[in-house]
Design a protein around this motif. Structure first.
Motif, PDB file in Angstrom:
ATOM      1  N   PHE A  42       0.855  -1.181   0.000  1.00 60.24           N
ATOM      2  CA  PHE A  42       0.000   0.000   0.000  1.00 60.24           C
ATOM      3  C   PHE A  42       0.902   1.245   0.000  1.00 60.24           C
ATOM      4  O   PHE A  42       1.670   1.455   0.951  1.00 60.24           O
ATOM      5  N   CYS A  43       0.805   2.033  -1.052  1.00 65.20           N
ATOM      6  CA  CYS A  43       1.645   3.225  -1.196  1.00 65.20           C
ATOM      7  C   CYS A  43       0.758   4.469  -1.269  1.00 65.20           C
ATOM      8  O   CYS A  43      -0.352   4.418  -1.794  1.00 65.20           O
ATOM      9  N   GLY A  44       1.263   5.582  -0.769  1.00 70.91           N
ATOM     10  CA  GLY A  44       0.518   6.832  -0.878  1.00 70.91           C
ATOM     11  C   GLY A  44       0.947   7.841   0.160  1.00 70.91           C
ATOM     12  O   GLY A  44       1.692   7.527   1.098  1.00 70.91           O
ATOM     13  N   PRO A  45       0.464   9.085   0.041  1.00 72.24           N
ATOM     14  CA  PRO A  45       0.816  10.130   1.019  1.00 72.24           C
ATOM     15  C   PRO A  45       0.262   9.813   2.397  1.00 72.24           C
ATOM     16  O   PRO A  45      -0.606   8.941   2.570  1.00 72.24           O
ATOM     17  N   ARG A  46       0.770  10.527   3.367  1.00 72.46           N
ATOM     18  CA  ARG A  46       0.325  10.319   4.746  1.00 72.46           C
ATOM     19  C   ARG A  46      -1.143  10.724   4.891  1.00 72.46           C
ATOM     20  O   ARG A  46      -1.621  11.646   4.228  1.00 72.46           O
ATOM     21  N   ILE A 128       1.480  -6.731   9.252  1.00 76.84           N
ATOM     22  CA  ILE A 128       1.344  -5.377   8.717  1.00 76.84           C
ATOM     23  C   ILE A 128       2.634  -4.623   9.063  1.00 76.84           C
ATOM     24  O   ILE A 128       2.897  -4.351  10.248  1.00 76.84           O
ATOM     25  N   ILE A 129       3.432  -4.313   8.069  1.00 73.37           N
ATOM     26  CA  ILE A 129       4.715  -3.620   8.283  1.00 73.37           C
ATOM     27  C   ILE A 129       4.559  -2.185   7.785  1.00 73.37           C
ATOM     28  O   ILE A 129       4.466  -1.940   6.578  1.00 73.37           O
ATOM     29  N   ILE A 157       1.250  -7.403   4.506  1.00 69.42           N
ATOM     30  CA  ILE A 157       0.734  -6.117   4.013  1.00 69.42           C
ATOM     31  C   ILE A 157       1.781  -5.056   4.355  1.00 69.42           C
ATOM     32  O   ILE A 157       2.001  -4.745   5.536  1.00 69.42           O
ATOM     33  N   LEU A 158       2.441  -4.528   3.334  1.00 70.11           N
ATOM     34  CA  LEU A 158       3.502  -3.541   3.504  1.00 70.11           C
ATOM     35  C   LEU A 158       2.948  -2.155   3.180  1.00 70.11           C
ATOM     36  O   LEU A 158       2.319  -1.961   2.132  1.00 70.11           O
ATOM     37  N   CYS A 159       3.196  -1.199   4.065  1.00 67.08           N
ATOM     38  CA  CYS A 159       2.712   0.175   3.872  1.00 67.08           C
ATOM     39  C   CYS A 159       3.911   1.124   3.813  1.00 67.08           C
ATOM     40  O   CYS A 159       4.845   1.002   4.612  1.00 67.08           O
TER      41      CYS A 159
END
Length: 622
Positions: A42-46, A128-129, A157-159
């Motif tokens: 999961f990628c994206g801004p804060r 969840i990392i 699930i990598l963030c």
């Protein structure tokens, strides 16, 4: 201690998620078809919901009250498993903070050594990392094999907010989902819902301002709302928002846009002073101004805008051209990058406004292009001390003063700011002269007619035509120097190699023999030998007689009593070759091809020379 709003109103089901519809649909379909992948990225801004979405996916895999099906997208969100996952204490859902566990030992101890064990309570184990890009290279390498072929009961699930720092070997083994910033409209609707739940009275304009300032992050918006509730005691108004936060909501952009369009630099500084007194944040003003200029550029270029624009954009759009708006956006984009490290935001903003309003202060190619564009449409580029006159008043100005302004502008641009270097690249001498084939260059856009500018500049350079030389008093030293200056300019233009050689010549006139004499220092014998060759003497004599009259003779002498040092530059004057005195420096037929080199600065040649060569790519010397 009261629970923070962003934690209290964190989505508990898929239906509560704001935005990210493409991600929701994909995950729901995968859960319904029981085709959940072993690893997600999961990628994206804060503040856009990455960790929240990871917990919701864990609930869908762990919930036991979803109609007997597991996994299920319709999880209850209230059972023991769902509650523990929401609180981060479920024994089979491991939430790891990679920012504080960056080493390879942490990965080995907390993941690799335990991943093979069965789940404690359910059928799945979920890791969840968060901020996974903070792991070291060794930690990524240790995790690689486990991530590629994990046990069947394990889901990763990598963030991350910085996916470019994650190795490609990790990214290629995960299903990647990019979270977009949340729209201001969606944030506004969520804030209204929270206010209703908290029984808080809030004006819609105040909530819209909070949503706009959030920058697409729901967590930022809820934090600002919580602060506003505490500040206003539950009655939020737009005035409270302006007083509590450094905002650009009350900035008078109408006046600023008009001042920029009119190039009214004093008016811009006055505007900045007023905004500073009102406590405005120039960083936010810069962001808002960039958005306004961008909308004006799109509209000027004929694009469609879905957003509702202020009325002043249409009112002032006629003051800007597409090219000028493009340059303003470039300056503002540079300013946005500079503001991150600037210690004086207001000063940086005012410097950028000066560049935008006065292209003369900016030596970039974009600023120069804007100045030439203004000349082509017969509009002089000047910083006005007051609002510019209306368009109809400009059209009624006299043609002659306007032409003089254009000529002065052309002279300044060509002489001081057009980077141009003419480089000789071809020398060709053939036994039998043949006409050079005409090289057709791409047609250039129509430009200002420089013919009248050339004539005026010739007069400034004292270039005298033959007709003007009939009644010259050669016995006057002042008149003689003036005529020699004019003849020297013509000679240097036609025969550049003579330029440095003739610089040390001292002109004089012998009234008895009616001869114009050039006297050289005694150590300039080499130059004198070259110039006294019949071919060279003939060329110089023709130019001198064209200025001083056909009946005037010409001669070259050496002053034996002179001690002046004269060292000719062979590299510059003879194209890098030391030539013997008996070699013909000026062949009868010689063709030179010239190219423009924009990396060099303009030489000190006269403006007339530059105008004659301006825009030409091939020049043939006769």
């Amino acid at each position: 201690m009261a629970e923070a709003l962003y934690s209290k109103y964190r989505p508990k089901k898929f239906e509560d998620v704001v935005g990210q519809k493409h991600i929701l649909q994909t995950l729901k379909n995968a859960i319904t078809a029981n085709k959940i992948s072993h690893a997600y990225m999961f990628c994206g801004p804060r503040g856009t919901g990455k960790t929240t979405m990871a917990r919701l996916l864990a609930k869908a895999c762990m919930c036991k009250n979803a109609g007997g099906k597991s996994p299920s997208a319709d999880f209850c969100g209230k059972c023991e498993d769902c509650t523990e996952i929401a609180n981060g204490i479920h024994p089979d859902v491991y939430e790891l903070d990679a920012a504080s566990r960056t080493g390879v030992e942490n990965v080995r101890e907390e993941i690799i050594s335990r991943v093979g064990f069965a789940a404690t309570r359910g059928e799945k184990k979920i890791y969840i990392i968060d901020e996974v890009h903070m792991l070291s290279t060794a930690a990524f390498n240790a995790l690689l094999k486990t991530l590629e072929e994990p046990p069947e009961h394990v889901i990763f699930i990598l963030c991350t907010t910085d996916p470019q720092k994650v190795p490609e070997t990790i990214l290629s083994r995960c299903q990647r989902f990019d979270f977009a910033v949340i729209s201001a409209t969606d944030i506004f609707e969520r804030l209204k819902y929270v206010c209703d739940q908290e029984q808080v009275t809030a004006e819609d304009d105040a909530l819209r301002q909070i949503a706009q300032n959030a920058g697409g992050a729901m967590r930022n918006a809820l934090t600002s709302l919580e602060q506003a509730i505490a500040f206003t005691n539950g009655n939020i108004t737009i005035a409270n928002i302006k007083d509590n936060y450094a905002s650009d909501a009350d900035a008078d952009f109408d006046t600023l846009i008009e001042a920029i369009g009119m190039r009214n630099l004093p008016g811009i500084f006055e505007w900045c002073e007023n905004e500073a007194k009102n406590g405005a944040d120039f960083s936010k003003i810069c962001y808002s101004l960039t958005e306004i200029i961008r909308n004006m550029y799109v509209k000027c270029a004929g694009g469609n805008l879905n957003a509702e624009l202020p009325d002043y954009i249409d009112a002032h759009l006629g003051l800007f051209s597409t090219d000028r708006l493009h340059r303003i956006m470039l300056v503002l984009s540079e300013l946005l990058g500079e503001l991150k490290t600037s210690t004086n935001v207001r000063l940086s903003f005012e410097v950028a406004m000066a560049k935008i309003s006065n292209p003369k202060s900016d030596l970039s190619l974009e600023a120069l292009a804007e100045r030439i564009s203004n000349l082509e449409i017969a509009k002089p580029v000047e910083v006005s001390e007051a609002p510019a006159a209306p368009a109809h008043a400009i059209e009624e100005e006299a043609e002659e003063p306007q032409q003089e302004i254009i000529q002065e502008e052309v002279a300044e641009i060509v002489e001081r700011e057009i980077p141009k270097k003419v480089v000789n690249v071809v020398e060709d001498k053939k036994p039998e002269p043949e006409p050079e084939p005409e090289i057709k260059m791409p047609e250039r856009p129509a430009a200002v007619d420089f013919s009248s500018a050339r004539e005026d500049l010739k007069q400034e350079a004292n270039v005298v035509s033959p007709a003007d030389a009939e009644s010259k008093n050669l016995q006057s030293n002042t008149e003689l120097q003036k005529l020699w200056h004019a003849a020297f300019a013509n000679i240097r233009r036609k025969y550049p190699a003579f330029g440095a050689t003739l610089l040390t010549a001292n002109p004089s006139y012998n009234d008895i023999s009616n001869q114009f004499i050039l006297t050289f220092p005694k150590n300039a014998s080499f130059s004198v030998g070259v110039l006294k060759k019949p071919d060279s003497m003939e060329k110089i004599e023709v130019e001198i007689k064209a200025v001083m009259g056909e009946d005037v003779g010409f001669n070259i002498e050496i002053d034996e009593n002179s001690n002046e040092v004269f060292e000719p530059s062979f590299e510059n004057n003879f194209r890098g070759k030391k030539q013997d005195a008996d070699e013909d420096v000026f062949p009868e037929e010689e063709t030179h091809s010239y190219v423009e080199d924009t990396s060099a600065t303009t030489s000190n040649d006269s403006i007339t020379d530059i105008l004659n060569n301006y825009g030409a790519y091939n020049i043939t010397e006769e």
